[in-house]
Motif scaffolding. Structure first.
Motif, mmCIF file in Angstrom:
data_model
loop_
_atom_site.group_PDB
_atom_site.id
_atom_site.type_symbol
_atom_site.label_atom_id
_atom_site.label_comp_id
_atom_site.label_asym_id
_atom_site.label_seq_id
_atom_site.Cartn_x
_atom_site.Cartn_y
_atom_site.Cartn_z
ATOM 1 N N THR A 103 0.851 -1.178 0.000
ATOM 2 C CA THR A 103 0.000 0.000 0.000
ATOM 3 C C THR A 103 0.891 1.234 0.000
ATOM 4 O O THR A 103 1.794 1.341 0.836
ATOM 5 C CB THR A 103 -0.905 0.031 1.243
ATOM 6 N N ILE A 104 0.650 2.137 -0.946
ATOM 7 C CA ILE A 104 1.436 3.366 -1.054
ATOM 8 C C ILE A 104 0.476 4.543 -0.996
ATOM 9 O O ILE A 104 -0.444 4.646 -1.810
ATOM 10 C CB ILE A 104 2.254 3.388 -2.359
ATOM 11 N N ASP A 105 0.692 5.425 -0.030
ATOM 12 C CA ASP A 105 -0.142 6.607 0.136
ATOM 13 C C ASP A 105 0.733 7.838 -0.068
ATOM 14 O O ASP A 105 1.729 8.026 0.633
ATOM 15 C CB ASP A 105 -0.763 6.625 1.539
ATOM 16 N N VAL A 106 0.366 8.659 -1.045
ATOM 17 C CA VAL A 106 1.132 9.867 -1.355
ATOM 18 C C VAL A 106 0.283 11.074 -0.963
ATOM 19 O O VAL A 106 -0.826 11.252 -1.466
ATOM 20 C CB VAL A 106 1.499 9.927 -2.856
ATOM 21 N N HIS A 107 0.808 11.892 -0.066
ATOM 22 C CA HIS A 107 0.106 13.099 0.383
ATOM 23 C C HIS A 107 0.727 14.301 -0.328
ATOM 24 O O HIS A 107 1.869 14.663 -0.070
ATOM 25 C CB HIS A 107 0.223 13.244 1.896
ATOM 26 N N THR A 108 -0.035 14.909 -1.226
ATOM 27 C CA THR A 108 0.463 16.055 -1.994
ATOM 28 C C THR A 108 -0.250 17.343 -1.593
ATOM 29 O O THR A 108 -0.311 18.288 -2.372
ATOM 30 C CB THR A 108 0.279 15.812 -3.506
ATOM 31 N N GLY A 109 -0.773 17.398 -0.375
ATOM 32 C CA GLY A 109 -1.485 18.591 0.084
ATOM 33 C C GLY A 109 -0.594 19.822 0.124
ATOM 34 O O GLY A 109 -1.061 20.933 -0.085
ATOM 35 N N GLY A 110 0.671 19.657 0.394
ATOM 36 C CA GLY A 110 1.595 20.785 0.444
ATOM 37 C C GLY A 110 2.461 20.858 -0.788
ATOM 38 O O GLY A 110 3.630 21.236 -0.721
ATOM 39 N N PHE A 111 1.897 20.495 -1.945
ATOM 40 C CA PHE A 111 2.684 20.433 -3.177
ATOM 41 C C PHE A 111 2.764 21.804 -3.832
ATOM 42 O O PHE A 111 1.958 22.176 -4.672
ATOM 43 C CB PHE A 111 2.076 19.409 -4.147
#
Length: 171
Positions: A103-111
């Protein structure tokens, strides 16, 4: 009685007591076999536990490395969808055929320039092939890595087509 007579009498008495408590010859026969019957399985158990600890430690290091590689790849991408794709590809490549489930979770909220991207990788490793006798069991390892997005990337790479306003010279 003199002290010499007492000493001689005590010595004879000690010899009789020692002779009475002595085991007959051959009384130790078979003790080596019993020691081996107990010692060898214990040694095999210790070796199997050491091998399991090595495999689990290696899996933990691999998951940490995959999360770091995914975060680095995501921070180099120009858009959030590209960051998610790059992080997933990098983490999957690092853990090729090692996980039962990944499982890979990428958080791009601060991108944005000066922001950061966070990648969490969870990998389930089975112990079935560890001993060769098919012991059941599985362990899940999870690691999170964060990578900063370069503040000056628009200078070196130039604005990307369809980029965010923060990535252009107007920001």
């Amino acid at each position: 009685m003199t002290a010499v007579a007492l000493t001689a009498r005590a010595a004879r008495r000690l010899r009789r007591v020692a002779a009475a408590g002595r085991r007959p010859r051959g009384g130790d026969r078979g003790t080596v076999a019993v020691e081996l019957a107990i010692g060898v399985p214990m040694l095999v158990l210790v070796v199997l536990i050491a091998a399991a600890a090595f495999v689990m430690g290696r899996a933990n290091l691999d998951v940490n490395a995959a999360a770091a590689a995914g975060a680095r790849a995501a921070s180099l991408a120009r858009t959030p969808p590209a960051a998610t794709s790059a992080a997933t590809s990098a983490a999957t490549a690092n853990l090729a055929d090692r996980c039962v489930s990944l499982t890979i979770d990428v958080h791009t909220g601060g991108f944005h320039r000066g922001g950061q991207v966070r990648v969490t990788v969870a990998c389930t490793v089975t112990t079935r092939g560890l001993t060769g006798i098919g012991l059941p069991g599985a362990t899940t390892f999870e690691a999170t890595a964060t990578s900063p997005i370069d503040v000056f990337r628009h200078i070196s790479l130039g604005p990307a087509v369809g980029a965010h306003p923060e990535d252009t010279d107007d920001a």
